[in-house]
Write an enzyme that holds these catalytic residues in place. Sequence first.
Site, PDB file in Angstrom:
ATOM      1  N   GLY A  83       0.835  -1.209   0.000  1.00  0.00           N
ATOM      2  CA  GLY A  83       0.000   0.000   0.000  1.00  0.00           C
ATOM      3  C   GLY A  83       0.861   1.247   0.000  1.00  0.00           C
ATOM      4  O   GLY A  83       0.630   2.198  -0.765  1.00  0.00           O
ATOM      5  N   ASP A  96       8.337   6.075   8.087  1.00  0.00           N
ATOM      6  CA  ASP A  96       7.704   5.400   9.210  1.00  0.00           C
ATOM      7  C   ASP A  96       6.492   6.238   9.559  1.00  0.00           C
ATOM      8  O   ASP A  96       6.556   7.472   9.545  1.00  0.00           O
ATOM      9  CB  ASP A  96       8.647   5.267  10.407  1.00  0.00           C
ATOM     10  CG  ASP A  96       8.088   4.263  11.404  1.00  0.00           C
ATOM     11  OD1 ASP A  96       7.643   3.176  10.968  1.00  0.00           O
ATOM     12  OD2 ASP A  96       8.064   4.548  12.611  1.00  0.00           O
TER      13      ASP A  96
HETATM   14  P1  IMP Z   1       5.041   1.399   9.375  1.00  0.00           P
HETATM   15  O1  IMP Z   1       5.258   2.818   8.924  1.00  0.00           O
HETATM   16  O2  IMP Z   1       5.489   0.404   8.371  1.00  0.00           O
HETATM   17  O3  IMP Z   1       5.551   1.162  10.753  1.00  0.00           O
HETATM   18  O4  IMP Z   1       3.468   1.149   9.436  1.00  0.00           O
HETATM   19  C1  IMP Z   1       2.620   2.098   9.924  1.00  0.00           C
HETATM   20  C2  IMP Z   1       1.218   1.558  10.080  1.00  0.00           C
HETATM   21  O5  IMP Z   1       0.380   2.703  10.333  1.00  0.00           O
HETATM   22  C3  IMP Z   1       0.646   0.890   8.837  1.00  0.00           C
HETATM   23  O6  IMP Z   1       0.849  -0.492   8.818  1.00  0.00           O
HETATM   24  C4  IMP Z   1      -0.843   1.219   8.967  1.00  0.00           C
HETATM   25  O7  IMP Z   1      -1.463   0.332   9.877  1.00  0.00           O
HETATM   26  C5  IMP Z   1      -0.800   2.603   9.602  1.00  0.00           C
HETATM   27  N1  IMP Z   1      -0.787   3.616   8.535  1.00  0.00           N
HETATM   28  C6  IMP Z   1       0.262   4.383   8.125  1.00  0.00           C
HETATM   29  N2  IMP Z   1      -0.080   5.166   7.104  1.00  0.00           N
HETATM   30  C7  IMP Z   1      -1.366   4.876   6.836  1.00  0.00           C
HETATM   31  C8  IMP Z   1      -2.265   5.351   5.854  1.00  0.00           C
HETATM   32  O8  IMP Z   1      -1.959   6.178   4.973  1.00  0.00           O
HETATM   33  N3  IMP Z   1      -3.500   4.841   5.906  1.00  0.00           N
HETATM   34  C9  IMP Z   1      -3.886   3.906   6.824  1.00  0.00           C
HETATM   35  N4  IMP Z   1      -3.083   3.399   7.740  1.00  0.00           N
HETATM   36  C10 IMP Z   1      -1.812   3.894   7.749  1.00  0.00           C
END
Ligand code: IMP
Length: 200
Positions: free
Chosen positions: A12, A70
């Site tokens: 995503g 992040d």
């Molecule tokens: P990381 O940045 O890989 O640690 O993941 C951050 C988490 O925050 C993601 O897996 C989502 O669950 C949530 N997240 C971050 N950005 C978005 C977004 O644009 N839409 C929805 N959820 C988000």
Amino acid sequence: MKTLLLASNNKGKLRELQFILADLPLELVTPADLGLTLDVDEDGSTYAENAVKKALAFAKASGLTCLADDSGLEVDALNGGPGLYSARYSSKPGATDKNRRDFLLLNLRGKPRPWTGRFRATVAVAGPEGSVQIAEGTCPGQIISEERGTGGFGYDPIFLLDGTDQTMAELPEETKNRLSHRARAVQAAKKILLERFGKI
Ligand code: IMP
């Protein structure tokens, strides 16, 4: 053409980063394109620490300039949670995005509304020689208890964007990629990329 590695394994996010950076004359590659499998432990105490750690690890492993982000969702009624733990927020192992949304709503049950909050993203750009710069973006909104929309990923179907009557998952892709926390952070990071690549 100069190459930028998008240092993420989240489909995503990669799709959004490719969309937001499409106007730069850079070849965008993903870890999968390079056959690079690298799992970086996101154990930092801030978004910036995690983004820097990922960008540096991928830059060193690939020899390329890397962009990593992040991000997380901060809900005021949960004292800023799930925040840094947004990707791992669940009561069960092997949880899906849907499980995490349900867990969030379970934890919000009975808390006074509106459930205000924001998405936050920090983007880090690193070179293989170890230099690194960061940029940040936020996107305010509120959590709603019924899912709406099929776009985006993660918490999008239950995040109502301030100033609209739409969830992030109901917004057209171009709109999310103009207004989101990640879009804002990456727009700021474009200046850093232009400087690093010598105006490209
Ligand atoms: P990381 O940045 O890989 O640690 O993941 C951050 C988490 O925050 C993601 O897996 C989502 O669950 C949530 N997240 C971050 N950005 C978005 C977004 O644009 N839409 C929805 N959820 C988000």
